[in-house]
Design a protein around this motif. Structure first.
Motif, PDB file in Angstrom:
ATOM      1  N   UNK A   1      81.354  10.686  51.765  1.00 39.97           N
ATOM      2  CA  UNK A   1      80.457   9.619  51.318  1.00 39.97           C
ATOM      3  C   UNK A   1      80.351   8.561  52.417  1.00 39.97           C
ATOM      4  N   UNK A   2      79.122   8.243  52.816  1.00 37.58           N
ATOM      5  CA  UNK A   2      78.908   7.330  53.920  1.00 37.58           C
ATOM      6  C   UNK A   2      79.221   5.892  53.520  1.00 37.58           C
ATOM      7  N   UNK A   3      79.517   5.082  54.547  1.00 36.88           N
ATOM      8  CA  UNK A   3      79.774   3.663  54.303  1.00 36.88           C
ATOM      9  C   UNK A   3      78.534   2.985  53.732  1.00 36.88           C
ATOM     10  N   UNK A   4      77.373   3.430  54.190  1.00 39.38           N
ATOM     11  CA  UNK A   4      76.120   2.846  53.715  1.00 39.38           C
ATOM     12  C   UNK A   4      75.935   3.115  52.220  1.00 39.38           C
ATOM     13  N   UNK A   5      76.271   4.328  51.779  1.00 42.79           N
ATOM     14  CA  UNK A   5      76.156   4.614  50.349  1.00 42.79           C
ATOM     15  C   UNK A   5      77.174   3.809  49.554  1.00 42.79           C
ATOM     16  N   UNK A   6      78.387   3.681  50.099  1.00 35.30           N
ATOM     17  CA  UNK A   6      79.398   2.881  49.391  1.00 35.30           C
ATOM     18  C   UNK A   6      78.886   1.472  49.129  1.00 35.30           C
ATOM     19  N   UNK A   7      78.182   0.910  50.107  1.00 33.26           N
ATOM     20  CA  UNK A   7      77.656  -0.443  49.954  1.00 33.26           C
ATOM     21  C   UNK A   7      76.483  -0.472  48.982  1.00 33.26           C
ATOM     22  N   UNK A   8      75.482   0.380  49.192  1.00 32.04           N
ATOM     23  CA  UNK A   8      74.275   0.345  48.374  1.00 32.04           C
ATOM     24  C   UNK A   8      74.502   0.935  46.986  1.00 32.04           C
ATOM     25  N   UNK A   9      75.214   2.055  46.904  1.00 33.91           N
ATOM     26  CA  UNK A   9      75.437   2.704  45.616  1.00 33.91           C
ATOM     27  C   UNK A   9      76.281   1.868  44.685  1.00 33.91           C
ATOM     28  N   UNK A  10      77.399   1.346  45.198  1.00 35.98           N
ATOM     29  CA  UNK A  10      78.271   0.549  44.332  1.00 35.98           C
ATOM     30  C   UNK A  10      77.716  -0.848  44.082  1.00 35.98           C
ATOM     31  N   UNK A  11      76.730  -1.235  44.885  1.00 37.61           N
ATOM     32  CA  UNK A  11      76.006  -2.470  44.570  1.00 37.61           C
ATOM     33  C   UNK A  11      75.206  -2.295  43.287  1.00 37.61           C
ATOM     34  N   UNK A  12      74.697  -1.087  43.030  1.00 38.36           N
ATOM     35  CA  UNK A  12      73.985  -0.821  41.782  1.00 38.36           C
ATOM     36  C   UNK A  12      74.943  -0.861  40.593  1.00 38.36           C
ATOM     37  N   UNK A  13      76.176  -0.437  40.813  1.00 40.18           N
ATOM     38  CA  UNK A  13      77.189  -0.551  39.765  1.00 40.18           C
ATOM     39  C   UNK A  13      77.420  -2.022  39.426  1.00 40.18           C
ATOM     40  N   UNK A  14      77.479  -2.869  40.459  1.00 42.61           N
ATOM     41  CA  UNK A  14      77.659  -4.301  40.237  1.00 42.61           C
ATOM     42  C   UNK A  14      76.480  -4.892  39.465  1.00 42.61           C
ATOM     43  N   UNK A  15      75.261  -4.488  39.796  1.00 42.80           N
ATOM     44  CA  UNK A  15      74.082  -4.971  39.080  1.00 42.80           C
ATOM     45  C   UNK A  15      74.203  -4.633  37.593  1.00 42.80           C
ATOM     46  N   UNK A  16      74.560  -3.386  37.303  1.00 45.82           N
ATOM     47  CA  UNK A  16      74.706  -2.963  35.906  1.00 45.82           C
ATOM     48  C   UNK A  16      75.856  -3.707  35.231  1.00 45.82           C
ATOM     49  N   UNK A  17      76.920  -3.958  35.964  1.00 49.26           N
ATOM     50  CA  UNK A  17      78.070  -4.706  35.447  1.00 49.26           C
ATOM     51  C   UNK A  17      77.631  -6.087  34.959  1.00 49.26           C
ATOM     52  N   UNK A  18      76.861  -6.791  35.787  1.00 46.39           N
ATOM     53  CA  UNK A  18      76.399  -8.139  35.430  1.00 46.39           C
ATOM     54  C   UNK A  18      75.420  -8.092  34.263  1.00 46.39           C
ATOM     55  N   UNK A  19      74.472  -7.145  34.322  1.00 45.37           N
ATOM     56  CA  UNK A  19      73.497  -7.032  33.237  1.00 45.37           C
ATOM     57  C   UNK A  19      74.181  -6.741  31.908  1.00 45.37           C
ATOM     58  N   UNK A  20      75.153  -5.851  31.936  1.00 44.21           N
ATOM     59  CA  UNK A  20      75.854  -5.483  30.710  1.00 44.21           C
ATOM     60  C   UNK A  20      76.744  -6.616  30.197  1.00 44.21           C
ATOM     61  N   UNK A  21      77.261  -7.422  31.101  1.00 38.29           N
ATOM     62  CA  UNK A  21      78.041  -8.587  30.648  1.00 38.29           C
ATOM     63  C   UNK A  21      77.147  -9.559  29.889  1.00 38.29           C
ATOM     64  N   UNK A  22      75.874  -9.611  30.271  1.00 36.30           N
ATOM     65  CA  UNK A  22      74.924 -10.503  29.603  1.00 36.30           C
ATOM     66  C   UNK A  22      74.519  -9.958  28.243  1.00 36.30           C
ATOM     67  N   UNK A  23      74.163  -8.669  28.198  1.00 41.43           N
ATOM     68  CA  UNK A  23      73.745  -8.091  26.919  1.00 41.43           C
ATOM     69  C   UNK A  23      74.917  -7.947  25.953  1.00 41.43           C
ATOM     70  N   UNK A  24      76.120  -7.689  26.496  1.00 41.24           N
ATOM     71  CA  UNK A  24      77.267  -7.443  25.641  1.00 41.24           C
ATOM     72  C   UNK A  24      77.720  -8.637  24.839  1.00 41.24           C
ATOM     73  N   UNK A  25      77.374  -9.837  25.307  1.00 44.23           N
ATOM     74  CA  UNK A  25      77.849 -11.019  24.577  1.00 44.23           C
ATOM     75  C   UNK A  25      76.992 -11.361  23.364  1.00 44.23           C
TER      76      UNK A  25
END
Length: 409
Positions: A1-25
């Protein structure tokens, strides 16, 4: 797995993390907002919980439609729309003069935001970016729900103690908008837009084996005819519906047992912390031991949690134990729908499959919060509804074998 994917791919995980923290409350903190609403509008508990029925009903109607949109349109713009909608919704609560207006706001603003910021987004976006590590990615993202449920009760209680409830919900709307909008701009709809493939492969030939091309032909009525679809609905709905009914009634329920409002807020945070740990466990275990065992653990833990809450009058320690165990059980089940939809039905129709699944499950959840309140109003206790869900949980265990996974996930 490339460093570029680690940055961009797991950034999408962070986006979903924040969105779900908002909807979950939304549902989990409603009991805190419900207390001043009940005092302001002099409603019964059953009527008070109609806000959650409106929320679930509207989400049930919108989920299949918005799920299909997520398969076809920009997730970034849909996420921005949801971020603005939830902020406007909570700010609008401060302008209400009658309780029916609260119901309208939950249906028009908060429900669409709940869908656009919820697990549906995570399932669609992360199924595009991850295949072999999908369980880990979804588990980490859905852990955001627990962070939101842990943090926002503290924030809401602090706002309610510092201000009257109307300015408090105005500030809450502003906080929610700023929190979610700032990450929506980070969304990249597909890895191919950055010259990548799922899991960081540099060419299509290096992709993981999962590529269910038949999924393109699955329609909503086809999904409804599949045994696996109804098995997922049955197992997920028992835990999530019972959990939602419990959480939305938690504050008035435990206050009846002598617990203070501040302790009630702490209980929601305890639930969130345990749910967070369970979701991290899901991230570590889902791709290793499979979803079937995790579903069984979740259902059994949920049943035991309700048995403890039946004994709430034995003291605060018993309540804490029940709430903590429910957090652990719910934390294992909440990521399951988003994890199974692309795996069972195909990543190409993850949005449609998740939308229909969510819609049907929400129909099951429609009556749960007011049903809890109604049972209390006529019996003076929540024990009857707790026993109902304990029996339903035991029956749900028999549905797990019907959820068939592809031979090469």
């Amino acid at each position: 797995m490339s460093t570029r994917f680690l940055w961009l791919g797991w950034r999408q995980v962070w986006v979903c993390f924040v969105a779900l923290s908002t909807s979950g409350m939304i549902a989990s903190t409603y009991s805190l907002i419900a207390v001043p609403l009940m005092a302001e509008y002099q409603t019964s508990r059953a009527v008070l919980m109609l806000a959650m029925t409106v929320l679930s009903g509207t989400c049930a109607v919108l989920s299949p439609f918005l799920g299909s949109l997520m398969d076809r349109f920009s997730l970034r713009w849909l996420l921005l729309l949801g971020s603005l909608s939830i902020g406007i919704g909570y700010a609008s609560l401060s302008l209400t003069t009658a309780f029916y207006q609260v119901l309208i706001i939950f249906g028009v603003f908060i429900a669409p935001a709940n869908v656009l910021l919820g697990p549906l987004l995570a399932s669609v976006l992360l199924s595009r970016w991850f295949e072999q590590q999908r369980g880990r990615a979804i588990g980490f993202a859905i852990a955001g729900i627990s962070v939101g449920v842990f943090c926002f009760p503290i924030i809401i209680q602090a706002l309610l103690e510092a201000y009257s409830w109307r300015p408090a919900v105005q500030y809450l709307g502003l906080i929610l908008t700023l929190w979610s909008v700032t990450t929506a701009v980070l969304v990249i709809d597909r890895p191919q837009l950055k010259g990548l493939w799922p899991d960081g492969a540099v060419s299509q030939s290096e992709r993981a084996a999962e590529n269910n091309t038949n999924g393109k032909n699955i329609r909503w009525f086809t999904l409804l005819s599949m045994p696996a679809f109804w098995a997922i609905v049955g197992t997920v709905a028992v835990v999530t519906a019972g959990m939602k009914g419990t959480l939305t009634n938690l504050a008035p329920m435990v206050m009846d047992a002598g617990v203070s409002a501040a302790q009630a807020a702490q209980l929601i945070s305890i639930y969130a912390a345990c749910s967070f740990m369970a979701k991290l466990s899901f991230a570590a275990l889902a791709d290793r031991i499979g979803p079937h065992r995790l579903m069984a653990f979740s259902i059994l833990g949920f049943a035991v949690a309700l048995m403890l809450l039946i004994q709430a009058k034995m003291g605060f320690g018993v309540i804490v134990s029940g709430v903590a165990l429910m957090g652990l059980a719910g934390g294992l089940m909440l990521p399951m729908e988003a994890y199974l939809a692309p795996k069972v039905f195909g990543a190409q129709v993850a949005g449609r499959a998740m939308g229909v699944l969510t819609g049907v499950i929400l129909v099951v959840m429609l009556c749960t919060p007011p049903l809890f309140g109604f049972i209390f109003d006529i019996t003076g206790s929540y024990q009857g509804i707790f026993w109902f869900f304990i029996v339903a949980a035991i029956l749900a265990l028999t549905l797990i074998p019907a959820i068939k996974l592809p031979a090469n996930p």
